[in-house]
Write a protein that holds these residues in place. Structure first.
Motif, short mmCIF file in Angstrom:
data_model
loop_
_atom_site.label_atom_id
_atom_site.label_comp_id
_atom_site.label_asym_id
_atom_site.label_seq_id
_atom_site.Cartn_x
_atom_site.Cartn_y
_atom_site.Cartn_z
N VAL A 145 -23.59 -59.25 -28.08
CA VAL A 145 -24.20 -58.12 -26.96
C VAL A 145 -23.32 -56.97 -27.69
O VAL A 145 -22.57 -56.86 -26.40
CB VAL A 145 -24.50 -58.81 -26.27
CG1 VAL A 145 -26.00 -57.88 -25.13
CG2 VAL A 145 -25.05 -60.34 -26.06
N SER B 163 -32.83 -58.72 -29.59
CA SER B 163 -32.11 -60.25 -29.87
C SER B 163 -33.31 -60.91 -31.91
O SER B 163 -32.67 -62.38 -31.53
CB SER B 163 -32.65 -61.40 -29.13
OG SER B 163 -31.82 -60.94 -27.64
N THR C 93 -23.23 -65.69 -29.26
CA THR C 93 -24.00 -64.24 -29.26
C THR C 93 -23.24 -63.05 -28.76
O THR C 93 -22.43 -62.78 -27.84
CB THR C 93 -24.94 -64.17 -28.29
OG1 THR C 93 -25.83 -66.12 -28.06
CG2 THR C 93 -26.28 -63.96 -28.06
N LYS D 204 -29.06 -62.48 -23.50
CA LYS D 204 -29.05 -61.83 -24.43
C LYS D 204 -30.19 -60.02 -24.05
O LYS D 204 -29.67 -58.90 -24.08
CB LYS D 204 -29.05 -61.32 -26.92
CG LYS D 204 -28.72 -60.27 -26.96
CD LYS D 204 -28.51 -60.74 -28.07
CE LYS D 204 -28.19 -59.57 -29.27
NZ LYS D 204 -27.54 -59.89 -30.34
#
Length: 446
Positions: A97, A431, A95, A27
């Motif tokens: 992003v 992150s 995740t 990320k």
């Protein structure tokens, strides 16, 4: 570093810093260096209200490595606001992003042979890619024809409503503008492209857009709003900074009491102004300090140094904790500009030591900063001089230092950012939340 060695770099850092989630390594690399898009991965949604994919709204900064004219099709057929990564050889947990477009990135989002989208690094597929669905509220217009996306876009997978109610900054020109910030250029490029980009958003339009979101967000995904925009050194519409941003909060809280957690990003203001924010209904205050080092603050933030000054800025941050409570004062810094040429630190260790000094200063007083990963936008002085941004190792070691400092002072993740931990975090522009498994602060009631 040549793109052919990017996989080796990423895997080396994963091996050297196993305590940092693999998801965060990928990320951070995407945030600092951007991603490219094959046409198969673009939404084709110019206006923002059609199609099945939620398009990038350019909610305050460009967060791109090229200007709109240079991006071509990637700008006309809007890329998604965010992507979600899962699976692949690194076994990535979910995740989220933020999308920062860079046509030259070794990371490419494209369809595979089976038609599913993937993230490819150096030609190898490293993750499955999910695109944000178009929210129902984006499909509805205000009574004057404006789109909800223009007035009240949502980010962080729908968690946060981002209300940039003043699209420009009164720190203007080379002697005042923050050297990493493209808010004023982003305004100019969108106007030049003929896109709707309202300079000052009327309160009535904001309330109408929020009514649409409230009506169609039946699952209650949106949990917070942020009021923000450029710094105000004189007045806008006859109001100083506290009253200008505060009167939006007052109207929102009167119309939608308790529906969302109210946040404001503003300068570090005197206590009486901060009190007005609180009185208007704001619950979280972000007086961003940008960079810790004294010399770099003076060089990178000349307007803030001239009008307020670094020491006074920090004093006001701590003073504001007396109004909001320390956990509800969350100043941001731009992670990476510590190493920006020609004035920044040349060694990763020196940059980390400096930033950690700042973290310790605030956390010792119960204030937990957060950070945005620097995107070197090409129209800014620091972006022009540092197109590759800061080294990936800096960003990984910062995550390590950030967590260690939180633990040292017995603190948790800041409120108003959604869940913490890999596979759960929705904060998309760094992150730090992905890296705080086990240090989650309970969400404030709404």
């Amino acid at each position: 570093m040549p793109s052919s060695s990017r996989t080796a770099l990423v895997e080396d850092l994963m091996g050297r810093f196993p305590e940092v989630p693999r998801e965060a390594v990928i990320k951070e690399d995407l945030l600092r260096g951007g991603m490219a898009f094959d046409e198969s991965a673009l939404s084709g949604s110019v206006g923002g209200a059609t199609g099945d994919v939620k398009p990038k709204s350019y909610f305050i900064f460009s967060f791109d490595h090229r200007t709109l004219p240079e991006l071509g099709a990637a700008a006309l057929n809007r890329p998604p606001e965010e992507v979600v990564l899962t699976g692949g050889p690194y076994g990535l947990r979910r995740t989220v992003v933020s999308v920062r477009v860079n046509p030259d990135s070794p990371y490419v989002v494209r369809g595979g042979e089976d038609g599913t989208l993937g993230l490819y690094l150096d030609g190898a597929r490293i993750a499955d890619v999910g695109l944000p669905p178009m929210p129902e509220y984006y499909r509805h217009q205000l009574s004057n024809g404006k789109s909800v996306m223009e007035v009240a876009p949502t980010i962080q997978w729908g968690y946060l409503i981002y209300l940039t109610v003043f699209r420009v900054c009164q720190y203007f020109g080379a002697k005042e503008e923050c050297q990493f910030c493209d808010i004023n250029h982003n305004w100019r490029q969108h106007k030049a492209a003929g896109r709707p980009y309202t300079g000052v958003k009327p309160v009535e339009e904001v309330l109408e857009a929020l009514e649409i979101i409230d009506r169609y967000d039946t699952a209650g995904v949106s949990r917070a709003y942020t009021l923000t925009g450029g710094s105000i050194t004189s007045q806008v519409a006859g109001r100083d900074e506290a009253d200008f941003y505060g009167h939006y909060a007052k109207a929102i809280e009167e119309r939608f009491p308790g529906r969302w957690t109210g946040k404001v990003v503003a300068q570090a203001l005197p206590r009486e102004d901060v009190q007005r924010f609180h009185d208007y209904g704001i619950r979280i205050y972000h007086p961003n300090f940008e960079v810790w080092d004294r010399r770099l603050f003076q060089l990178h933030c000349p307007g803030k140094e001239r009008y307020v000054g670094r020491d006074e800025w920090h004093r006001r941050i701590l003073e504001s904790a007396e109004v909001f409570g320390p956990r509800n004062v969350i100043p941001n810094f731009v992670a990476g500009i510590e190493m920006a040429e020609p004035f920044g630190f040349t060694k990763v260790s020196e940059a980390i030591d400096s930033t950690t000094e700042g973290l310790r200063f605030f956390m010792a007083n119960g204030v937990v900063p957060r950070f945005t990963t620097w995107c070197p936008e090409p129209t800014t002085p620091l972006g022009k001089a540092n197109p590759l941004g800061a080294p990936l190792e800096y960003h990984i070691r910062l995550l390590q230092a950030y967590r260690a400092t939180l633990e040292e002072f017995g603190l948790n993740s800041p409120p108003g950012y959604g869940p913490a931990g890999p596979g759960r975090a929705v904060f998309s522009v760094s992150s730090f939340m992905d890296s705080l498994e086990g240090l989650e602060e309970p969400e404030p009631a709404v």
